[in-house]
Design a protein around this motif. Sequence first.
Motif, PDB file in Angstrom:
ATOM      1  N   GLY A  43       0.850  -1.182   0.000  1.00 47.23           N
ATOM      2  CA  GLY A  43       0.000   0.000   0.000  1.00 47.23           C
ATOM      3  C   GLY A  43       0.882   1.228   0.000  1.00 47.23           C
ATOM      4  N   VAL A  44       0.579   2.189  -0.867  1.00 45.50           N
ATOM      5  CA  VAL A  44       1.369   3.419  -0.977  1.00 45.50           C
ATOM      6  C   VAL A  44       0.438   4.614  -0.884  1.00 45.50           C
ATOM      7  N   ASP A  45       0.738   5.520   0.029  1.00 38.07           N
ATOM      8  CA  ASP A  45      -0.012   6.759   0.199  1.00 38.07           C
ATOM      9  C   ASP A  45       0.912   7.918  -0.152  1.00 38.07           C
ATOM     10  N   GLY A  46       0.776   8.446  -1.372  1.00 39.20           N
ATOM     11  CA  GLY A  46       1.652   9.510  -1.846  1.00 39.20           C
ATOM     12  C   GLY A  46       0.950  10.854  -1.831  1.00 39.20           C
ATOM     13  N   GLY A  47       1.325  11.715  -0.903  1.00 38.15           N
ATOM     14  CA  GLY A  47       0.717  13.033  -0.779  1.00 38.15           C
ATOM     15  C   GLY A  47       1.650  14.147  -1.218  1.00 38.15           C
ATOM     16  N   GLY A  48       1.224  15.371  -0.945  1.00 41.06           N
ATOM     17  CA  GLY A  48       2.005  16.520  -1.361  1.00 41.06           C
ATOM     18  C   GLY A  48       3.207  16.802  -0.488  1.00 41.06           C
ATOM     19  N   THR A  49       3.291  16.158   0.686  1.00 41.70           N
ATOM     20  CA  THR A  49       4.424  16.375   1.590  1.00 41.70           C
ATOM     21  C   THR A  49       5.280  15.132   1.760  1.00 41.70           C
ATOM     22  N   GLY A  86      -1.748   5.230  -4.226  1.00 41.71           N
ATOM     23  CA  GLY A  86      -2.515   6.465  -4.247  1.00 41.71           C
ATOM     24  C   GLY A  86      -1.581   7.652  -4.345  1.00 41.71           C
ATOM     25  N   LEU A  87      -1.857   8.548  -5.279  1.00 45.90           N
ATOM     26  CA  LEU A  87      -1.008   9.716  -5.491  1.00 45.90           C
ATOM     27  C   LEU A  87      -1.854  10.980  -5.552  1.00 45.90           C
ATOM     28  N   ALA A  88      -1.363  12.042  -4.970  1.00 52.56           N
ATOM     29  CA  ALA A  88      -2.001  13.342  -5.125  1.00 52.56           C
ATOM     30  C   ALA A  88      -1.821  13.823  -6.565  1.00 52.56           C
ATOM     31  N   GLY A  89      -2.780  14.588  -7.036  1.00 52.67           N
ATOM     32  CA  GLY A  89      -2.647  15.190  -8.363  1.00 52.67           C
ATOM     33  C   GLY A  89      -3.009  14.293  -9.523  1.00 52.67           C
ATOM     34  N   THR A  90      -3.676  13.153  -9.259  1.00 56.11           N
ATOM     35  CA  THR A  90      -4.016  12.257 -10.368  1.00 56.11           C
ATOM     36  C   THR A  90      -5.124  12.825 -11.246  1.00 56.11           C
ATOM     37  N   PHE A 123       6.264  -4.341 -10.552  1.00 55.69           N
ATOM     38  CA  PHE A 123       5.403  -5.153  -9.703  1.00 55.69           C
ATOM     39  C   PHE A 123       4.690  -6.254 -10.494  1.00 55.69           C
ATOM     40  N   ALA A 124       4.192  -7.233  -9.759  1.00 57.09           N
ATOM     41  CA  ALA A 124       3.352  -8.248 -10.389  1.00 57.09           C
ATOM     42  C   ALA A 124       2.059  -7.626 -10.892  1.00 57.09           C
ATOM     43  N   GLY A 125       1.587  -6.615 -10.184  1.00 54.52           N
ATOM     44  CA  GLY A 125       0.404  -5.854 -10.579  1.00 54.52           C
ATOM     45  C   GLY A 125       0.406  -4.539  -9.829  1.00 54.52           C
ATOM     46  N   ALA A 126      -0.064  -3.482 -10.454  1.00 52.99           N
ATOM     47  CA  ALA A 126      -0.113  -2.175  -9.806  1.00 52.99           C
ATOM     48  C   ALA A 126      -1.357  -1.435 -10.272  1.00 52.99           C
ATOM     49  N   TRP A 127      -2.048  -0.802  -9.321  1.00 57.19           N
ATOM     50  CA  TRP A 127      -3.261  -0.057  -9.617  1.00 57.19           C
ATOM     51  C   TRP A 127      -3.156   1.316  -8.964  1.00 57.19           C
ATOM     52  N   PHE A 128      -3.641   2.339  -9.670  1.00 58.78           N
ATOM     53  CA  PHE A 128      -3.439   3.719  -9.262  1.00 58.78           C
ATOM     54  C   PHE A 128      -4.778   4.413  -9.008  1.00 58.78           C
ATOM     55  N   GLU A 129      -4.803   5.176  -7.926  1.00 60.97           N
ATOM     56  CA  GLU A 129      -5.953   6.005  -7.593  1.00 60.97           C
ATOM     57  C   GLU A 129      -5.439   7.293  -6.958  1.00 60.97           C
ATOM     58  N   GLY A 130      -6.319   8.258  -6.787  1.00 62.93           N
ATOM     59  CA  GLY A 130      -5.959   9.443  -6.028  1.00 62.93           C
ATOM     60  C   GLY A 130      -5.723   9.087  -4.572  1.00 62.93           C
ATOM     61  N   ASP A 131      -4.862   9.850  -3.905  1.00 60.14           N
ATOM     62  CA  ASP A 131      -4.583   9.541  -2.499  1.00 60.14           C
ATOM     63  C   ASP A 131      -5.829   9.666  -1.637  1.00 60.14           C
ATOM     64  N   GLY A 132      -6.740  10.559  -2.027  1.00 62.62           N
ATOM     65  CA  GLY A 132      -7.972  10.707  -1.262  1.00 62.62           C
ATOM     66  C   GLY A 132      -8.857   9.478  -1.330  1.00 62.62           C
ATOM     67  N   TYR A 133      -8.912   8.837  -2.485  1.00 65.66           N
ATOM     68  CA  TYR A 133      -9.741   7.645  -2.630  1.00 65.66           C
ATOM     69  C   TYR A 133      -9.215   6.509  -1.764  1.00 65.66           C
TER      70      TYR A 133
END
Length: 294
Positions: free
Chosen positions: A5-11, A72-76, A92-102
């Motif tokens: 799990g990755v939570d990528g924000g602005g800071t 999850g990344l900010a700015g998506t 990765f074996a699999g990777a899925w991307f969403e906004g950090d808020g989601y």
Amino acid sequence: MLFLGVDGGGTRCRARLETADGQVLGHGLAGPASMRFGLEAALGSVMSATRQTLQEAGLAEEALANVYAGIGLAGTGQRGARAALEAWRHPFAGAWFEGDGYLALLGAFGEGDGGIVIAGTGSIALTHYKGRTKRIGGYGFPVSDEGSGADLGLNAIRHSLRTLDGRAASSEFSADVLARFAHDPAALIAWMETATATDYAALAPLVARHAQAKDTAARALMHQAGSQIAGLVESLFASGVKQVALTGGLADVLKTYLPSAIANRLSTPLADAISGGVFLAKKRASLSTPRSEG
């Protein structure tokens, strides 16, 4: 098979590596992972935090071939951001991307109905209700993100500049803000030309600290931020959801500046955004259901 799990924000960018049954193997922490800084910078932070999880777990980088990642990344929401992420030749074996808020919403309530307000570098309200996900605000600093760390930093600078020409009373608070720029408006203006939301948000802890010390101007800014965050909370309740949680790096400090009627209605999230990322990865891999942290 492992789950990240990755939570990528602005800071900052946080990551956690787990087994299929929820055993935590490693944690990682890196710098900002907002797509507003560009794809290369965001993915650099993601991989830096990911490699730290591997190191803590005692695994070589080759292990990523067995890792399923929910990122999850900010700015998506920026134009082209999603396409760029989907085109990334990830390890990765699999990777899925969403906004950090989601991901924060998934962590807070799984796929159940509920809403969250995120107060961090930026701010946004998200709700999942009757099978639909809706966002309110969060269009990006400085045109939006009211009550966020970046917004607090901007307002602190505005107030401090007004003290220079006598439009506001100076104090230790304004002096501390101006000291960041050697009390030189020209230096501040030069900084402003390239400053990001993350740079402005770096001033938020200073505002909170002086507000706690009873500085009148700092407290006014914190109450203003609290009122703006409360407005986002109210908008979610008005949409019909029955439970709303406040999350993000400023959540705890801002709770004390919310109207009591709003603060008393807030729910405690089940888990954090990283758990939301793990849940996303497991769901997309069709292996498991969300895990609560407490």
